[in-house]
Design a protein around this motif. Structure first.
Motif, PDB file in Angstrom:
ATOM      1  N   GLY A   1       0.849  -1.193   0.000  1.00  0.00           N
ATOM      2  CA  GLY A   1       0.000   0.000   0.000  1.00  0.00           C
ATOM      3  C   GLY A   1       0.877   1.234   0.000  1.00  0.00           C
ATOM      4  O   GLY A   1       2.116   1.130  -0.027  1.00  0.00           O
ATOM      5  N   ILE A   2       0.237   2.384   0.037  1.00  0.00           N
ATOM      6  CA  ILE A   2       0.988   3.645   0.038  1.00  0.00           C
ATOM      7  C   ILE A   2       1.775   3.759   1.346  1.00  0.00           C
ATOM      8  O   ILE A   2       1.211   3.634   2.431  1.00  0.00           O
ATOM      9  N   HIS A   3       3.059   3.980   1.229  1.00  0.00           N
ATOM     10  CA  HIS A   3       3.952   4.149   2.378  1.00  0.00           C
ATOM     11  C   HIS A   3       3.995   5.643   2.667  1.00  0.00           C
ATOM     12  O   HIS A   3       4.353   6.447   1.807  1.00  0.00           O
ATOM     13  N   GLU A   4       3.625   6.024   3.894  1.00  0.00           N
ATOM     14  CA  GLU A   4       3.434   7.441   4.198  1.00  0.00           C
ATOM     15  C   GLU A   4       4.713   8.256   3.968  1.00  0.00           C
ATOM     16  O   GLU A   4       4.682   9.325   3.369  1.00  0.00           O
ATOM     17  N   THR A   5       5.845   7.744   4.420  1.00  0.00           N
ATOM     18  CA  THR A   5       7.101   8.480   4.213  1.00  0.00           C
ATOM     19  C   THR A   5       7.418   8.618   2.731  1.00  0.00           C
ATOM     20  O   THR A   5       7.859   9.667   2.253  1.00  0.00           O
ATOM     21  N   ALA A   6       7.208   7.526   1.989  1.00  0.00           N
ATOM     22  CA  ALA A   6       7.472   7.566   0.539  1.00  0.00           C
ATOM     23  C   ALA A   6       6.569   8.610  -0.123  1.00  0.00           C
ATOM     24  O   ALA A   6       7.002   9.368  -0.999  1.00  0.00           O
ATOM     25  N   ARG A   7       5.311   8.660   0.312  1.00  0.00           N
ATOM     26  CA  ARG A   7       4.375   9.645  -0.251  1.00  0.00           C
ATOM     27  C   ARG A   7       4.875  11.059   0.031  1.00  0.00           C
ATOM     28  O   ARG A   7       4.860  11.938  -0.858  1.00  0.00           O
TER      29      ARG A   7
ATOM     30  N   ARG B   1       1.841   5.730  -7.491  1.00  0.00           N
ATOM     31  CA  ARG B   1       2.198   4.303  -7.589  1.00  0.00           C
ATOM     32  C   ARG B   1       3.606   4.061  -7.062  1.00  0.00           C
ATOM     33  O   ARG B   1       3.906   2.998  -6.523  1.00  0.00           O
ATOM     34  N   MET B   2       4.464   5.071  -7.218  1.00  0.00           N
ATOM     35  CA  MET B   2       5.864   4.889  -6.795  1.00  0.00           C
ATOM     36  C   MET B   2       6.020   4.949  -5.275  1.00  0.00           C
ATOM     37  O   MET B   2       7.116   4.716  -4.757  1.00  0.00           O
ATOM     38  N   ALA B   3       4.917   5.260  -4.554  1.00  0.00           N
ATOM     39  CA  ALA B   3       4.949   5.231  -3.088  1.00  0.00           C
ATOM     40  C   ALA B   3       4.360   3.927  -2.547  1.00  0.00           C
ATOM     41  O   ALA B   3       4.268   3.736  -1.330  1.00  0.00           O
ATOM     42  N   ARG B   4       3.970   3.036  -3.446  1.00  0.00           N
ATOM     43  CA  ARG B   4       3.441   1.735  -3.012  1.00  0.00           C
ATOM     44  C   ARG B   4       4.616   0.836  -2.624  1.00  0.00           C
ATOM     45  O   ARG B   4       5.466   0.508  -3.436  1.00  0.00           O
ATOM     46  N   ILE B   5       4.629   0.463  -1.350  1.00  0.00           N
ATOM     47  CA  ILE B   5       5.763  -0.282  -0.790  1.00  0.00           C
ATOM     48  C   ILE B   5       5.198  -1.471  -0.007  1.00  0.00           C
ATOM     49  O   ILE B   5       4.224  -1.317   0.739  1.00  0.00           O
ATOM     50  N   PRO B   6       5.787  -2.645  -0.150  1.00  0.00           N
ATOM     51  CA  PRO B   6       5.317  -3.808   0.620  1.00  0.00           C
ATOM     52  C   PRO B   6       5.422  -3.559   2.137  1.00  0.00           C
ATOM     53  O   PRO B   6       6.373  -2.908   2.602  1.00  0.00           O
TER      54      PRO B   6
END
Lengths: 248, 248
Positions: A94-100, A119-124
């Motif tokens: 799902g969306i990783h808050e830090t990545a977002r 989509r690039m903030a979607r992290i396992p």
């Protein structure tokens, strides 16, 4: 096995398998791992097909100390690596808050963070981010698997960032000697040298240069004196046979 | 899957995995297979270790229509490919009379056919020879596995010789269009195009050129009109958004 610490590289992407792109990431990673005392035991290049990626990830992570994947973490429909890794580890994605937040800051304006870019903030789940100092969108680490970008400049920056944190062995050293003589005439002496120095990895690579057949001999190991001894032993034999040494 | 005829390439050799050598054989084979209507589904790079080579050969030959190996058929101690292939197929290996004659003729004098050179005439039982017009020592084919040299000029000559005899599909065609726009802004239109043309393989490859971010879009399939339609559909969308097209 020169080092007990092993690694595999998994190049993900149709562009290498169609011949459109010449992969250069493997060579970059291979050289750096040598210096870190980690031996690259295998590389695989797989298509953008979920089942293929999942199978390769699971086989390699079970077998080697580290796995590095390159490619498939961009914003388009053919970027499926993050989903494949989640599936391989049996975790949600799902969306990783830090990545977002990293992406939002990079694009400057929340309105610029389109669905595709998000989509690039979607992290396992359970993965930790890998810094991308070039273009912001992060890679990630989960277990012993490091998920890196495919664009070489970005991949290199990500890899250089994680390398100091890996547990390696003594650096793998290498010395090369060249002879203007066909490989087949060196073979016997080389075999003997290899038998006398079982801890070394001794390779023989023929070439054709300056109008002459020649062979490069590579002596690889973790002990400098052992490499020097093997090199000397071979050189003595080569001199006795009158072989002409070549610049390397 | 663009073509039902599949292939794998198996690069055998420590020199690629240590970063000493940049592999170029995979790219050569990949491009040629496209033209022959054979899709390269996977590539593996494995060490000069028998168990690794045997396992990779058996996995790939069971899974794909064709397997091409490169490397490890020379005269030195680290050339173990022929023995590994024999083991993988469960057949014996020994001096192949025709291969021996080829080498004897090449070296001109039976006395020049040293033990090391004679190693290059060791061929697994039931295999047929592959011509080497560059340096004589033959490759071989056994089942669906083609065993080729590692030196690029020799590998290419061997591969070009066997390619016309492979059963391929219709040639895989490819058209590329470029836009000076980041990949992430193209993603939505591209996804729609990909959904509307499920038989095509549509790839998106970001780059940085002439000081501008851009993306190359590759449309790949076996039907020229389908590729043109997909390219036109995407182009219409791109023009509407005011994207600047780039030379490819």
């Amino acid at each position: 096995m020169i080092s007990p610490i092993s690694a595999a590289v998994l190049v993900i992407g149709n562009e290498i398998l169609t011949g459109r792109t010449q992969d250069v990431n493997l060579n970059y990673i291979a050289k750096k791992l040598m210096g870190a005392g980690i031996h690259l035991a295998e590389a695989r290049i797989v298509r953008d097909i979920e089942a293929d990626v999942v199978a390769a990830v699971n086989e390699c992570r079970a077998r080697y100390s580290y796995v590095f994947t390159t490619g498939g973490i961009g914003p388009t429909h053919d970027d499926i690596t993050a989903d494949c890794i989640a599936k391989a580890f049996g975790v949600s994605i799902g969306i990783h808050e830090t990545a977002r937040q990293i992406l939002e800051k990079h694009y400057g304006d929340p309105a610029m963070l389109t669905e595709a870019r998000l989509r690039m903030a979607r992290i396992p789940a359970t993965a930790t981010l890998i810094d991308n100092p070039v273009s912001a969108a992060p890679g990630f680490r989960i277990g012993n698997v490091f998920v890196l970008a495919g664009v070489p400049s970005i991949m290199q920056a990500m890899f250089d960032g994680v390398l100091p944190n890996l547990q390696g062995g003594p650096p793998i050293l290498s010395k090369t000697i060249g002879c203007y003589v066909p490989e087949s005439l060196i073979a016997d002496d080389l075999r003997k040298t290899a038998e006398n120095f079982p801890d070394l990895d001794i390779g023989s690579y023929p070439y054709f240069r300056n109008g002459k057949h020649g062979t490069s001999l590579v002596f690889r190991g973790t002990k400098a004196d052992e490499i020097d001894q093997a090199l000397a032993a071979f050189s003595v034999a080569a001199v006795q046979r009158g072989f002409e040494f070549a610049e390397e």
